[in-house]
Scaffold this active site. Structure first.
Site, short mmCIF file in Angstrom:
data_model
loop_
_atom_site.label_atom_id
_atom_site.label_comp_id
_atom_site.label_asym_id
_atom_site.label_seq_id
_atom_site.Cartn_x
_atom_site.Cartn_y
_atom_site.Cartn_z
CB CYS A 136 -104.28 -108.63 -5.46
SG CYS A 136 -105.75 -108.13 -6.37
CB CYS A 139 -107.13 -106.66 -3.87
SG CYS A 139 -107.22 -108.03 -5.01
CG ASP A 140 -104.32 -105.32 -1.25
OD1 ASP A 140 -105.45 -105.31 -0.74
OD2 ASP A 140 -103.62 -106.35 -1.32
#
Ligand code: NAP
Length: 322
Positions: A136, A139-140
């Site tokens: 992701c 997200c990261d």
């Protein structure tokens, strides 16, 4: 089990399929419950932005998810943040078991549990998840500002996420097993024009190299020449497709060889009264738009099913009471 635990329809999953179904179910005046174990929006929440949802030339994935959930809430859709552990088909009612021990029942159920990112299965992948290996970018990606990352895959997800990462990272290597991207034409053009992205064609990751603090590189193999090489990298982002989240699919429900649920044109599965919507379903195009459309179809068909089921149950009660 009291009347409060009995529904006309239970929708499992709060992505565009489930929420689309929720809107149509409420408009059909069904007593409906939507159960979601994570964030509303499903896989949409793992994207950065969306450019191909009708009516939105460009919208952030977070905003679109909020709009979906807000729209369903405006109809008074009941939502419970819970994990479903089992779906047990029945004749008049299907039973939905929850992690907290409760058992709910409904005439109809819509399964819209979507999919999860497919793994590479490469040495070092699991051990370094969260330590450089990610599925992701939204997200990261933040952790890789001005660093070097490797993106694996050649589809729409790899292209979109690679472009997103190119805005953050210093350099993005995009490793693809063929010499042509699978992504749509517009995305292909953007990827190939992005100067921070370097394509590594015909290649796969043999090994993810790491030290105690996390990923430090990848060992590659060129499938045409057999040659191996290494790239120093801080992160490996894997976007090689999805596997259907079919753990709740009851025994006997028809699925294809890849584990996608087979439905008819009404999104009804091989078990009467259980419908499937979105990425869990065997179909040609897996898009936010088609998931939402599945939700509409499944809810309208479920409303018809519930009405017939109730009419039959009412008739049998009348018959018994004579
Ligand atoms: P996908 O379209 O299935 O593409 C997967 C990519 O990963 C392909 O390029 C494939 O290579 C490669 N791949 C598969 N297994 C591999 C393996 N074991 N090792 C290395 N590479 C592997 O998956 P996706 O990109 O996640 O998209 C899933 C669905 O969502 C698609 O229908 C897509 O159109 C849709 N989607 C749409 C959007 C959008 O419209 N904005 C965004 C994201 C996703 P090959 O090409 O050689 O098969």
């Amino acid at each position: 089990m009291g009347p409060e635990d009995t529904y006309d329809l239970i929708i499992i999953g709060g992505g565009p399929g489930g929420l689309g179904a929720g809107i149509y179910a409420m408009r059909a005046a069904m007593k409906t419950l939507l159960i979601e174990k994570g964030a509303m929006g499903g896989q949409v929440t793992m994207s950065d932005s969306v450019e191909n949802y009708l009516g939105f030339e460009h919208v952030s994935a977070a905003e679109l998810s909020m709009k979906f959930a807000g729209h369903a809430a405006s109809y008074g859709l009941e939502v419970q943040n819970q994990e479903v552990t089992d779906l047990e088909p029945g004749t008049d009612f299907h039973r939905v078991k929850l992690m907290d021990g409760r058992v709910l029942k409904a005439h109809a159920v819509i399964l819209s549990t979507g999919g999860s990112p497919k793994k590479l299965g490469t040495p070092g992948e699991d051990a370094n998840y969260g330590k450089g290996v990610s599925y992701c970018a939204v997200c990261d990606g933040f952790f890789f500002r001005n660093k070097t990352v490797v993106v694996v895959g050649g589809g729409d997800s790899a292209a979109e996420e690679g472009l997103y990462l190119a805005k953050i990272a210093k350099k993005v290597y995009m490793v693809h097993r063929r010499d042509k991207l699978r992504a749509g034409a517009i995305l292909q053009k953007r990827v190939l024009a992005e100067c921070k992205i370097e394509m590594v064609w015909d290649s796969g990751i043999k090994n993810i190299i790491a030290d105690k603090s996390g990923v430090t590189g990848v060992e590659l193999q060129n499938f045409k020449t057999g040659a191996t090489s290494t790239i120093d990298t801080d992160g490996v982002f894997v976007f090689i497709g999805f596997v259907p989240n079919n753990l709740l699919v009851p025994a006997g429900m028809k699925m294809n060889a890849e584990g996608y649920v087979i439905t008819d044109a009404k999104c009804e599965t091989s078990i009467p009264g259980i419908f499937a919507a979105g990425d869990l379903r065997e179909k040609y195009a897996r898009q936010i738009l088609t998931a939402a459309a599945d939700g509409c179809t499944a809810a309208l068909a479920a409303a018809h099913y519930v009405e017939s089921k109730k009419a039959l149950l009412d008739d049998s009660c009348t018959f018994e009471s004579i």
